[in-house]
Structure formats: C-alpha cells, structure tokens
Design an enzyme around this catalytic site. Structure first.
Site, mmCIF file in Angstrom:
data_model
loop_
_atom_site.group_PDB
_atom_site.id
_atom_site.type_symbol
_atom_site.label_atom_id
_atom_site.label_comp_id
_atom_site.label_asym_id
_atom_site.label_seq_id
_atom_site.Cartn_x
_atom_site.Cartn_y
_atom_site.Cartn_z
ATOM 1 N N TRP A 1 1.254 -1.519 -0.136
ATOM 2 C CA TRP A 1 -0.237 0.217 0.143
ATOM 3 C C TRP A 1 0.970 1.285 -0.246
ATOM 4 O O TRP A 1 0.457 2.224 -0.607
ATOM 5 C CB TRP A 1 -1.158 -0.346 0.702
ATOM 6 N N GLY B 1 -11.432 3.001 1.520
ATOM 7 C CA GLY B 1 -12.542 3.310 0.710
ATOM 8 C C GLY B 1 -12.081 1.860 0.190
ATOM 9 O O GLY B 1 -10.583 1.332 0.348
ATOM 10 N N LYS C 1 -13.701 -4.844 8.166
ATOM 11 C CA LYS C 1 -15.104 -5.439 6.461
ATOM 12 C C LYS C 1 -13.174 -6.378 6.445
ATOM 13 O O LYS C 1 -13.209 -7.771 6.035
ATOM 14 C CB LYS C 1 -14.478 -4.216 5.750
ATOM 15 N N ASP D 1 -15.607 -0.793 0.085
ATOM 16 C CA ASP D 1 -14.363 -1.339 0.676
ATOM 17 C C ASP D 1 -15.283 -2.775 1.624
ATOM 18 O O ASP D 1 -14.227 -4.005 0.936
ATOM 19 C CB ASP D 1 -13.756 -0.976 2.427
ATOM 20 N N ASN E 1 -6.705 -10.663 3.311
ATOM 21 C CA ASN E 1 -7.553 -11.315 3.929
ATOM 22 C C ASN E 1 -8.577 -12.594 3.401
ATOM 23 O O ASN E 1 -8.814 -13.959 4.295
ATOM 24 C CB ASN E 1 -9.011 -10.518 4.560
HETATM 25 N N1 LIG Z 1 -2.859 -3.882 -0.253
HETATM 26 C C1 LIG Z 1 -3.729 -2.845 -0.244
HETATM 27 O O1 LIG Z 1 -4.254 -2.770 -0.607
HETATM 28 C C2 LIG Z 1 -4.371 -1.772 0.970
HETATM 29 C C3 LIG Z 1 -5.275 -0.947 0.626
HETATM 30 C C4 LIG Z 1 -5.168 0.404 1.663
HETATM 31 C C5 LIG Z 1 -5.111 -0.376 2.853
HETATM 32 N N2 LIG Z 1 -3.925 -1.091 3.179
HETATM 33 C C6 LIG Z 1 -3.325 -1.202 4.669
HETATM 34 O O2 LIG Z 1 -2.003 -0.346 4.968
HETATM 35 C C7 LIG Z 1 -1.950 -0.887 5.893
HETATM 36 C C8 LIG Z 1 0.370 -1.971 5.326
HETATM 37 O O3 LIG Z 1 -0.505 -2.368 4.602
HETATM 38 P P1 LIG Z 1 0.501 -3.351 3.159
HETATM 39 O O4 LIG Z 1 -0.401 -3.626 2.172
HETATM 40 O O5 LIG Z 1 1.565 -1.848 2.366
HETATM 41 O O6 LIG Z 1 1.242 -4.518 3.590
HETATM 42 P P2 LIG Z 1 2.456 -5.354 2.787
HETATM 43 O O7 LIG Z 1 2.892 -6.445 3.832
HETATM 44 O O8 LIG Z 1 2.886 -5.033 1.979
HETATM 45 O O9 LIG Z 1 3.098 -3.708 3.763
HETATM 46 C C9 LIG Z 1 3.272 -3.378 5.032
HETATM 47 C C10 LIG Z 1 4.596 -3.007 5.282
HETATM 48 O O10 LIG Z 1 5.355 -2.363 6.409
HETATM 49 C C11 LIG Z 1 6.629 -2.507 6.962
HETATM 50 N N3 LIG Z 1 6.511 -2.802 8.089
HETATM 51 C C12 LIG Z 1 6.475 -3.679 9.375
HETATM 52 N N4 LIG Z 1 6.070 -3.324 11.020
HETATM 53 C C13 LIG Z 1 6.667 -2.367 10.655
HETATM 54 C C14 LIG Z 1 7.679 -1.811 11.755
HETATM 55 N N5 LIG Z 1 7.641 -1.723 12.626
HETATM 56 N N6 LIG Z 1 7.535 -0.099 11.477
HETATM 57 C C15 LIG Z 1 7.797 0.448 9.753
HETATM 58 N N7 LIG Z 1 7.477 -0.402 9.311
HETATM 59 C C16 LIG Z 1 7.006 -1.982 9.404
HETATM 60 C C17 LIG Z 1 7.217 -3.727 6.517
HETATM 61 O O11 LIG Z 1 8.194 -3.507 6.479
HETATM 62 C C18 LIG Z 1 6.425 -3.922 4.630
HETATM 63 O O12 LIG Z 1 7.417 -3.031 4.351
HETATM 64 C C19 LIG Z 1 -2.034 -1.902 6.378
HETATM 65 O O13 LIG Z 1 -3.214 -1.554 7.410
HETATM 66 C C20 LIG Z 1 -3.188 -2.334 5.147
HETATM 67 O O14 LIG Z 1 -4.673 -2.733 6.028
HETATM 68 C C21 LIG Z 1 -3.789 -2.417 2.472
HETATM 69 O O1 LIG Z 2 -5.832 -7.452 0.641
HETATM 70 P P1 LIG Z 2 -6.609 -7.005 2.025
HETATM 71 O O2 LIG Z 2 -7.696 -7.966 2.532
HETATM 72 O O3 LIG Z 2 -5.209 -6.324 3.067
HETATM 73 O O4 LIG Z 2 -7.479 -5.743 1.665
HETATM 74 C C1 LIG Z 2 -6.649 -4.947 0.753
HETATM 75 C C2 LIG Z 2 -7.647 -3.107 1.192
HETATM 76 O O5 LIG Z 2 -8.162 -2.755 2.898
HETATM 77 C C3 LIG Z 2 -8.723 -3.073 0.315
HETATM 78 O O6 LIG Z 2 -9.207 -2.335 0.070
#
Ligand SMILES: NC(=O)c1ccc[n+]([C@@H]2O[C@H](COP(=O)([O-])OP(=O)(O)OC[C@H]3O[C@@H](n4cnc5c(N)ncnc54)[C@H](O)[C@@H]3O)[C@@H](O)[C@H]2O)c1
Ligand SMILES: O=P(O)(O)OC[C@H](O)CO
Length: 298
Positions: A14, A110, A164, A217, A229
């Site tokens: 993200w 979203g 969600k 979402d 998830n």
């Molecule tokens: N991937 C998506 O489509 C998406 C979309 C919307 C929201 N999110 C939310 O964004 C957040 C991150 O998700 P993601 O998809 O990037 O996950 P991911 O597993 O791809 O990456 C997580 C990142 O956080 C870093 N991290 C972990 N622990 C850490 C720490 N203690 N200090 C600093 N960095 C740390 C990791 O090194 C990694 O780069 C989550 O809460 C997720 O729900 C993700």
């Molecule tokens: O891949 P998930 O289940 O962490 O979902 C990613 C985002 O939250 C979608 O909006």
C-alpha cells in the site's frame, strides 16, 4: 521542517501504491525499515522532516513505531492502515491522538487494492478528519484517477476499514467451503449490519457504512481473491493452519489480529457480533463447518 514536502512511511504494497499515485502531481518521498530501490527513497529522518506524512505500516506496529521514531513538529498525517490494536482494543485514532493533535490527522478509507492503484486504475476514496483543511490539503496531492471525498466521521471510517477485513476472512471461508453465492451474499449483507452495529456503539455515522468506507470496501474485499484477508479465509476453510497460511502470504492480513480486538471490545461493551466472534473462534482452531451450523442456528 520541509514545508510542502510529502513522504510515505512504509514501503509495503500500500505504501508503494500510494507513493506511485502521489508522485503524479509532485515529488513524493518514501522510506521503510530496509532500503528499497524506489525512486525518491529517503532515510527515515529525512521523511519525518516533511510537512505531510502518509503512514502505511501495519496497525499492530503503529504504537511502537510512534514511540520509537516520532516527534511532533507540526506534520500533517494521513493514516493509511486499517486495523484495531489487538492487545488493547484501541482504535488507531486513539493511538495517534496521544502523539499528534486530532486536527493534524486524517484517515484514508474506501475500496483500494494496491495492485490496481499502482496500475493507475480509477477509484474513489475518502479522506476522514475532524479538520476539513486536512482533506483540502491532501486531496490536491492525489492524481486525477483517484477521486477523493471528505468525511468528518473518523471513527466510522476506522471501524469500517478494520471490520471489513474480518468479514473478508469470513467470506473467504464461505467460498472455501463452497456454500454458494446466496450464502456469501447473506454473509456480506449481515456483516454490513454487524459492522454498523459495532460502529454505532462508538459514535460512527450510518452514512459511512452505506458509502465507500463501509459497503464500498466491504464489497471489494469480501468478493475477491485479490484480498489477503479473503485468502486467509480460503485457507482456513481448507483446514490449513493459520501459521502456514500467513507464512505463505508474506504480507499483512489485518483481519487476523483485528478479529481478536473486536472480540475483546464486544465482550467489554456487550455488543452482539456473531460473525466476528465465529471468525475469532475459527482463527483459534474451531472447525469452520461448526461455525456455519452455529451461525445458522443463532
Ligand atoms: N495492500 C492494499 O491493497 C491496502 C489497501 C488499503 C489499506 N491497506 C492497509 O495498509 C497497511 C499496510 O498494508 P500493506 O499492504 O502495505 O502491507 P505489506 O505487508 O505489503 O507491507 C507492510 C509494510 O510495513 C512495514 N513494517 C512492518 N512493521 C513495521 C514497523 N514496525 N516499522 C516500520 N515498518 C514496518 C513492512 O516492512 C512492510 O514494508 C495495512 O493496515 C493494510 O490494511 C492495504
Ligand atoms: O488485501 P486486503 O484484504 O488487506 O485488502 C486491501 C484493501 O484494504 C482493500 O481496500
């Protein structure tokens, strides 16, 4: 402080997608724990000195990260994580609030799979903050393939974004058990009612659950194998161990820890949340088929 500069903290899926999107209209920096070969990658101190900080690290890591690294000097924060702290049941806004004034914090919510944002596919998102200035300042940074809306319902966005993920696990289980589309639609619809019941307890507005942050979402995440998830749910239905599923995933599935946080809050405040309860029990080892029987007979 570098006025006007923007940086993303956390270079997971993200964080990288947001960095890509926020680089269309201006220079955007990015940092993470380990150095990555990404344009405008900077060290943490450089990033923390930017006026605008988009924080995309997993929900369970935020408190420790803030304690260890953050010093408030007027930065404006956009929280990109979706989850509730499992150990305490604290919402992310409560955690951020003890380090940063509320009027400097926004939450982005979203339907937004990183894999689509990073291909510049269109989507609509909500920037939630008690301060409309946060929305106005951040919305200018977003490229024209992302439409942004404003909401002041921070708790609504937080609950919807976190809940969600738990419902996506339930929906993945439903598909994994081959219960059919009727069952899946019933589960998602009742899930929406359940997450609103939970949100309402904490003062969330119904409109957040009917719009992008809630239904938007939820429908995305609970209907697609693109969701981490959802894939956790598929694995659980096939009787794989949680450890095995998460090892394979290699990315965060926030719904796992959030299910425990929601269960804690449901007991503490006596809120009836049957789907989240069964997800938590399945994560602890209950047979998903027994959960189905129990849900049908509750
Ligand atoms: N991937 C998506 O489509 C998406 C979309 C919307 C929201 N999110 C939310 O964004 C957040 C991150 O998700 P993601 O998809 O990037 O996950 P991911 O597993 O791809 O990456 C997580 C990142 O956080 C870093 N991290 C972990 N622990 C850490 C720490 N203690 N200090 C600093 N960095 C740390 C990791 O090194 C990694 O780069 C989550 O809460 C997720 O729900 C993700
Ligand atoms: O891949 P998930 O289940 O962490 O979902 C990613 C985002 O939250 C979608 O909006």
């Amino acid at each position: 402080m570098k006025m006007g500069a923007i940086a993303v903290i956390g270079a997971g899926k993200w964080g990288q997608a947001l960095h890509f999107a926020l680089s269309f209209n201006q220079e955007c920096y990015i940092t993470s724990r380990t150095k990555k070969n990404i344009k405008n990658f900077v060290d943490l101190d450089f990033a923390l000195d930017c006026e605008y900080l988009v924080i995309a690290i997993p929900a369970q890591e935020i408190r420790a990260w803030l304690k260890q690294n953050f010093k408030f000097k007027g930065q404006k924060i956009l929280v990109a994580s979706k989850g509730i702290e499992a150990d305490t049941g604290a919402f992310l806004n409560d955690i951020y609030s003890s380090f940063i004034p509320d009027e400097n914090i926004g939450f982005i919510s979203g339907p937004s799979f990183a894999a689509e944002v990073i291909k510049a596919l269109p989507c609509a998102l909500v920037i939630n903050s008690v301060s409309k200035n946060i929305y106005e300042e951040y919305s200018k940074f977003f490229p024209n393939f992302i439409k942004t809306y404003y909401s002041s319902d921070v708790i609504g966005a937080e609950v919807a974004g976190a809940y969600k993920n738990v419902l996506a696990i339930a929906s993945g289980i439903c598909e994994g058990l081959e219960l059919g589309k009727n069952a899946q639609a019933s589960l998602i619809a009742r899930g929406l009612v359940e997450m609103y019941r939970f949100g309402k307890h904490f003062g969330a507005k119904e409109s957040s659950f009917l719009g992008l942050s809630g239904a938007g979402d939820l429908f995305l995440t609970a209907n697609s194998t693109m969701s981490r998830n959802y894939r956790v749910g598929l694995g659980l239905a096939k009787n794989r161990t949680l450890k095995d599923i998460l090892d394979d995933l290699g990315e965060v599935a926030e719904g796992v820890k959030t299910a425990f946080a929601i269960d804690k809050l449901s007991i503490q405040y006596d809120i009836y949340l049957p789907i989240a309860k069964e997800v938590k029990l399945i994560l602890e080892g209950k047979n998903p088929k027994d959960s189905l029987k129990d849900l049908l007979n509750k």
